[in-house]
Design an enzyme around this catalytic site. Structure first.
Site, PDB file in Angstrom:
ATOM      1  N   SER A 124       0.836  -1.198   0.000  1.00 53.99           N
ATOM      2  CA  SER A 124       0.000   0.000   0.000  1.00 53.99           C
ATOM      3  C   SER A 124       0.868   1.244   0.000  1.00 53.99           C
ATOM      4  CB  SER A 124      -0.846  -0.033   1.274  1.00 53.99           C
ATOM      5  OG  SER A 124      -1.428   1.230   1.516  1.00 53.99           O
ATOM      6  N   TYR A 148      -1.652  -0.732  11.112  1.00 54.84           N
ATOM      7  CA  TYR A 148      -1.960  -1.315   9.805  1.00 54.84           C
ATOM      8  C   TYR A 148      -0.797  -1.084   8.838  1.00 54.84           C
ATOM      9  CZ  TYR A 148      -3.672  -1.450   5.009  1.00 54.84           C
ATOM     10  OH  TYR A 148      -3.778  -1.691   3.656  1.00 54.84           O
ATOM     11  N   LYS A 152       2.172  -3.695   6.798  1.00 46.70           N
ATOM     12  CA  LYS A 152       2.584  -3.732   5.376  1.00 46.70           C
ATOM     13  C   LYS A 152       4.097  -3.554   5.257  1.00 46.70           C
ATOM     14  CE  LYS A 152      -1.508  -4.265   3.581  1.00 46.70           C
ATOM     15  NZ  LYS A 152      -1.899  -5.564   3.025  1.00 46.70           N
TER      16      LYS A 152
HETATM   17  P1  NAD Z   1     -11.195  -6.696   1.563  1.00 48.97           P
HETATM   18  O1  NAD Z   1     -11.379  -6.651   3.037  1.00 48.97           O
HETATM   19  O2  NAD Z   1     -12.363  -6.426   0.693  1.00 48.97           O
HETATM   20  O3  NAD Z   1     -10.561  -8.091   1.139  1.00 48.97           O
HETATM   21  C1  NAD Z   1      -9.701  -8.831   1.972  1.00 48.97           C
HETATM   22  C2  NAD Z   1     -10.187 -10.267   1.993  1.00 48.97           C
HETATM   23  O4  NAD Z   1      -9.302 -11.036   2.847  1.00 48.97           O
HETATM   24  C3  NAD Z   1     -11.603 -10.419   2.569  1.00 48.97           C
HETATM   25  O5  NAD Z   1     -12.359 -11.237   1.701  1.00 48.97           O
HETATM   26  C4  NAD Z   1     -11.391 -11.094   3.915  1.00 48.97           C
HETATM   27  O6  NAD Z   1     -12.482 -11.918   4.273  1.00 48.97           O
HETATM   28  C5  NAD Z   1     -10.109 -11.881   3.662  1.00 48.97           C
HETATM   29  N1  NAD Z   1      -9.320 -12.167   4.864  1.00 48.97           N
HETATM   30  C6  NAD Z   1      -8.913 -11.292   5.819  1.00 48.97           C
HETATM   31  N2  NAD Z   1      -8.198 -11.936   6.762  1.00 48.97           N
HETATM   32  C7  NAD Z   1      -8.163 -13.249   6.407  1.00 48.97           C
HETATM   33  C8  NAD Z   1      -7.596 -14.415   6.984  1.00 48.97           C
HETATM   34  N3  NAD Z   1      -6.953 -14.391   8.153  1.00 48.97           N
HETATM   35  N4  NAD Z   1      -7.755 -15.599   6.341  1.00 48.97           N
HETATM   36  C9  NAD Z   1      -8.421 -15.654   5.166  1.00 48.97           C
HETATM   37  N5  NAD Z   1      -8.992 -14.596   4.583  1.00 48.97           N
HETATM   38  C10 NAD Z   1      -8.875 -13.398   5.197  1.00 48.97           C
HETATM   39  O7  NAD Z   1      -9.999  -5.667   1.222  1.00 48.97           O
HETATM   40  P2  NAD Z   1      -9.507  -5.120  -0.181  1.00 48.97           P
HETATM   41  O8  NAD Z   1      -9.848  -3.676  -0.240  1.00 48.97           O
HETATM   42  O9  NAD Z   1      -9.894  -6.024  -1.273  1.00 48.97           O
HETATM   43  O10 NAD Z   1      -7.925  -5.183   0.063  1.00 48.97           O
HETATM   44  C11 NAD Z   1      -7.144  -6.295  -0.345  1.00 48.97           C
HETATM   45  C12 NAD Z   1      -5.712  -6.083   0.093  1.00 48.97           C
HETATM   46  O11 NAD Z   1      -5.230  -4.849  -0.452  1.00 48.97           O
HETATM   47  C13 NAD Z   1      -5.529  -5.968   1.610  1.00 48.97           C
HETATM   48  O12 NAD Z   1      -4.347  -6.645   1.970  1.00 48.97           O
HETATM   49  C14 NAD Z   1      -5.395  -4.476   1.835  1.00 48.97           C
HETATM   50  O13 NAD Z   1      -4.626  -4.194   2.985  1.00 48.97           O
HETATM   51  C15 NAD Z   1      -4.671  -4.037   0.570  1.00 48.97           C
HETATM   52  N6  NAD Z   1      -4.905  -2.623   0.244  1.00 48.97           N
HETATM   53  C16 NAD Z   1      -6.182  -2.151   0.141  1.00 48.97           C
HETATM   54  C17 NAD Z   1      -6.405  -0.799  -0.122  1.00 48.97           C
HETATM   55  C18 NAD Z   1      -7.799  -0.248  -0.202  1.00 48.97           C
HETATM   56  O14 NAD Z   1      -7.958   0.974  -0.021  1.00 48.97           O
HETATM   57  N7  NAD Z   1      -8.820  -1.057  -0.473  1.00 48.97           N
HETATM   58  C19 NAD Z   1      -5.304   0.076  -0.314  1.00 48.97           C
HETATM   59  C20 NAD Z   1      -4.017  -0.452  -0.234  1.00 48.97           C
HETATM   60  C21 NAD Z   1      -3.821  -1.809   0.057  1.00 48.97           C
HETATM   61  N1  UFG Z   2     -11.927  12.051   3.749  1.00 49.94           N
HETATM   62  C1  UFG Z   2     -12.908  12.959   4.107  1.00 49.94           C
HETATM   63  N2  UFG Z   2     -14.055  12.462   4.652  1.00 49.94           N
HETATM   64  C2  UFG Z   2     -14.268  11.120   4.841  1.00 49.94           C
HETATM   65  C3  UFG Z   2     -13.251  10.214   4.481  1.00 49.94           C
HETATM   66  C4  UFG Z   2     -12.082  10.715   3.936  1.00 49.94           C
HETATM   67  O1  UFG Z   2     -12.745  14.153   3.951  1.00 49.94           O
HETATM   68  O2  UFG Z   2     -15.339  10.738   5.351  1.00 49.94           O
HETATM   69  C5  UFG Z   2     -10.701  12.561   3.098  1.00 49.94           C
HETATM   70  C6  UFG Z   2      -9.400  12.224   3.825  1.00 49.94           C
HETATM   71  O3  UFG Z   2      -9.088  13.211   4.762  1.00 49.94           O
HETATM   72  C7  UFG Z   2      -8.420  12.177   2.646  1.00 49.94           C
HETATM   73  C8  UFG Z   2      -9.259  11.654   1.476  1.00 49.94           C
HETATM   74  O4  UFG Z   2     -10.608  11.925   1.838  1.00 49.94           O
HETATM   75  O5  UFG Z   2      -7.975  13.466   2.337  1.00 49.94           O
HETATM   76  C9  UFG Z   2      -9.111  10.162   1.224  1.00 49.94           C
HETATM   77  O6  UFG Z   2      -9.332   9.449   2.432  1.00 49.94           O
HETATM   78  P1  UFG Z   2      -9.539   7.853   2.434  1.00 49.94           P
HETATM   79  O7  UFG Z   2      -9.854   7.459   3.840  1.00 49.94           O
HETATM   80  O8  UFG Z   2     -10.509   7.476   1.386  1.00 49.94           O
HETATM   81  O9  UFG Z   2      -8.124   7.314   1.956  1.00 49.94           O
HETATM   82  P2  UFG Z   2      -6.668   7.451   2.599  1.00 49.94           P
HETATM   83  O10 UFG Z   2      -5.789   8.054   1.546  1.00 49.94           O
HETATM   84  O11 UFG Z   2      -6.717   8.114   3.904  1.00 49.94           O
HETATM   85  O12 UFG Z   2      -6.246   5.946   2.876  1.00 49.94           O
HETATM   86  C10 UFG Z   2      -6.519   4.854   1.976  1.00 49.94           C
HETATM   87  C11 UFG Z   2      -6.608   3.582   2.792  1.00 49.94           C
HETATM   88  C12 UFG Z   2      -5.261   3.265   3.419  1.00 49.94           C
HETATM   89  C13 UFG Z   2      -4.254   3.163   2.313  1.00 49.94           C
HETATM   90  C14 UFG Z   2      -4.219   4.452   1.511  1.00 49.94           C
HETATM   91  C15 UFG Z   2      -3.269   4.308   0.354  1.00 49.94           C
HETATM   92  O13 UFG Z   2      -7.583   3.727   3.827  1.00 49.94           O
HETATM   93  O14 UFG Z   2      -5.338   2.038   4.092  1.00 49.94           O
HETATM   94  O15 UFG Z   2      -5.508   4.746   1.012  1.00 49.94           O
HETATM   95  O16 UFG Z   2      -3.573   3.200  -0.408  1.00 49.94           O
HETATM   96  F1  UFG Z   2      -3.043   2.965   2.874  1.00 49.94           F
END
Ligand code: NAD
Ligand code: UFG
Length: 365
Positions: A124, A148, A152
Site C-alpha cells: 500500500s 496497519y 505492510k
Molecule cells: P477486503 O477486506 O475487501 O478483502 C480482503 C479479503 O481477505 C476479505 O475477503 C477477507 O475476508 C479476507 N481475509 C482477511 N483476513 C483473512 C484471513 N486471516 N484468512 C483468510 N482470509 C482473510 O480488502 P480489499 O480492499 O480487497 O484489500 C485487499 C488487500 O489490499 C488488503 O491486503 C489491503 O490491505 C490491501 N490494500 C487495500 C487498499 C484499499 O484501499 N482497499 C489500499 C491499499 C492496500
Molecule cells: N476524507 C474525508 N471524509 C471522509 C473520508 C475521507 O474528507 O469521510 C478525506 C481524507 O481526509 C483524505 C481523502 O478523503 O484526504 C481520502 O481518504 P480515504 O480514507 O478514502 O483514503 P486514505 O488516503 O486516507 O487511505 C486509503 C486507505 C489506506 C491506504 C491508503 C493508500 O484507507 O489504508 O488509502 O492506499 F493505505
C-alpha cells in the site's frame, strides 16, 4: 497458470479473480469471509462463465493452509487477505499483527512446502508514511504512522529478507494508491461493513440517501481548494496490474516493487462534485477538523510500472465514479447479508465448480 488467490472474495480480490478467469488461468481462492461474502465469488463465476475453487480457510490455520497448497499446487500466489481498517488497527494492534504478519508467515511456509515461490503481495501507499516528496517514487523512504501501515512495512521487509536468503523466490510488492470504482456490470464492487472509513464509499452512501452528509476532513491544507488530494485508481486498472506483475515474475527473481496509481490526484471536493454530477443527486457536505494522521497530498510516480510491466491506469475519475454509482444503485445494501448468505463448503462446491466443470450456479427462481 494455476493461481492461488488469498482474500479473493474481497473487493480487489474479486475483480482480480474475474480477470484471471477471463484470461484462462485456473484459480483457487482462500478466504475466511471475515470481511466478504461468498456471493461476490458466485457473481464472479457468473460473469466469467467458468468456475473457481473456493477454500474457506483462515490464513492462521497453518495445517489447512499447507493442505490446500499441497492439494492445488499453485504456480503463483496473489496475496490479498488481510485486515485494512486503520482506526481498528490503532485500537487492536495485536489483531492486525497476528492476522496480517503471522498470516503471511503461514502462507510463505505453505508456499515453500508446496514449492511455489512466486508471490504478488498487496502492499500500500501507506508505506510512504507522511512523506511530502511528491510524486511518490518506489525509492521514497518508507515509514508507518499506524499499526496497519506497519504490518505492510514489516511484510515488505520480511519478503525482501526471504528473497535475499533464497534466490528461487520471485516477489512483487504492489503499492496501491486509492482503489475505487467497480466492475462495469454493477454486479461486484466494494461492500464496506458499517460506516465506511474511506471517502468514496461514504460519498456514494450519501448520494443514495443512506447517510446525511459527507464530513470533509479539513479545508486548510496547502492544496488548490484546501482539501486532501489522493491518487484514486479504478479497481479494474488495479486488477490488470496484478496480471501484468504475474507475467513479469515468470522470468525474474528477487523482489520487485511497483506503485499502482494514476500519477494524478483529486481533491475531496472534486470527488464530491463528480458524484453529484454523475448521480444527479445532491451530495451535502460539511467541513470538519482534519483527521489525525492524514497527509495533505498523495500521488504516485507511476512510470516504473509502465516501463517494466507495460501497465498504466486507463480510467479517469469520471469513469471511477460512474462505475461506483452503478454498483451502488444496483446494490443499495451491498451483497446479501453475510451471515444468512454464508454457505457451508459442500454447498459452495455445488455452486462453484472447478475450472473443469461445465455447470454454472443455478439461477434464482
Ligand atoms: P477486503 O477486506 O475487501 O478483502 C480482503 C479479503 O481477505 C476479505 O475477503 C477477507 O475476508 C479476507 N481475509 C482477511 N483476513 C483473512 C484471513 N486471516 N484468512 C483468510 N482470509 C482473510 O480488502 P480489499 O480492499 O480487497 O484489500 C485487499 C488487500 O489490499 C488488503 O491486503 C489491503 O490491505 C490491501 N490494500 C487495500 C487498499 C484499499 O484501499 N482497499 C489500499 C491499499 C492496500
Ligand atoms: N476524507 C474525508 N471524509 C471522509 C473520508 C475521507 O474528507 O469521510 C478525506 C481524507 O481526509 C483524505 C481523502 O478523503 O484526504 C481520502 O481518504 P480515504 O480514507 O478514502 O483514503 P486514505 O488516503 O486516507 O487511505 C486509503 C486507505 C489506506 C491506504 C491508503 C493508500 O484507507 O489504508 O488509502 O492506499 F493505505
Amino acid at each position: 497458470m494455476r493461481v492461488l488467490v488469498t482474500g479473493g472474495a474481497g473487493y480487489i480480490g474479486s475483480h482480480t479473480v474475474l480477470q484471471l478467469l477471463k484470461s484462462g488461468h485456473e484459480v483457487s481462492v482462500i478466504d475466511n469471509f471475515s470481511n466478504s461474502s461468498p456471493e461476490s465469488l458466485r457473481r464472479v463465476v457468473e460473469l466469467a462463465g467458468t468456475g473457481v475453487n473456493i477454500a474457506n480457510i483462515d490464513l492462521l490455520d497453518e495445517g489447512r493452509m499447507q493442505g490446500e497448497l499441497l492439494r492445488f499446487r499453485p504456480e503463483a500466489v496473489i496475496h490479498f487477505a488481510g485486515l485494512k481498517a486503520v482506526g481498528e488497527s490503532v485500537a487492536q494492534p495485536l489483531k492486525y499483527y497476528r492476522n496480517n504478519v503471522a498470516g503471511t508467515l503461514n502462507l510463505l511456509d505453505a508456499m515453500d512446502a508446496a514449492e511455489c515461490r512466486t508471490l504478488v503481495f498487496s502492499s500500500s501507499a501507506t508505506v510512504y508514511g507522511e512523506s511530502t516528496e511528491l510524486p511518490l517514487l518506489e525509492s521514497t523512504p518508507r515509514s508507518a504512522t499506524n499499526p496497519y501501515g506497519r504490518t505492510k512495512l514489516h511484510i515488505e521487509e520480511m519478503l525482501e529478507e526471504l528473497a535475499a536468503s533464497d534466490e528461487r523466490w520471485s516477489i512483487a510488492n504492489l503499492r496501491y494508491f486509492n482503489p475505487v470504482g467497480a466492475h462495469e456490470s454493477g454486479m461486484i464492487g466494494e461492500d464496506p461493513q458499517g460506516i465506511p472509513n474511506n471517502l468514496m464509499p461514504y460519498v456514494s452512501q450519501v448520494a443514495i440517501g443512506k447517510r446525511d452528509a459527507v464530513q470533509v476532513f479539513g479545508n486548510d491544507y496547502g492544496t488548490a481548494d484546501g482539501t486532501g488530494v489522493r491518487d484514486y485508481i479504478h479497481v479494474l486498472d488495479l486488477a490488470a496490474g496484478h496480471l501484468a506483475a504475474l507475467d513479469y515474475l515468470a522470468d525474474s527473481n528477487g523482489v520487485n516493487v511497483w506503485n499502482l496509481g494514476t500519477g494524478s490526484g483529486s481533491s475531496v471536493l472534486e470527488v464530491i462534485d463528480a458524484f453529484a454530477r454523475v448521480s444527479g443527486r445532491p451530495v451535502p457536505y460539511r467541513i470538519t477538523d482534519r483527521r489525525p494522521g492524514d497527509v495533505a497530498e498523495s500521488y504516485a510516480h507511476p512510470e516504473k510500472a509502465r516501463l517494466d510491466l507495460g501497465w498504466k491506469a486507463e480510467r479517469g475519475l469520471e469513469q471511477m465514479v460512474e462505475d461506483m454509482w452503478h454498483w451502488q444503485e444496483k446494490n443499495p445494501d451491498g451483497f446479501p447479508d453475510l451471515d444468512s448468505n454464508k454457505l457451508d463448503p459442500q454447498e459452495l462446491r455445488n455452486f462453484v465448480l472447478g475450472n473443469s466443470g461445465e455447470k454454472k450456479r443455478p439461477k434464482k427462481p
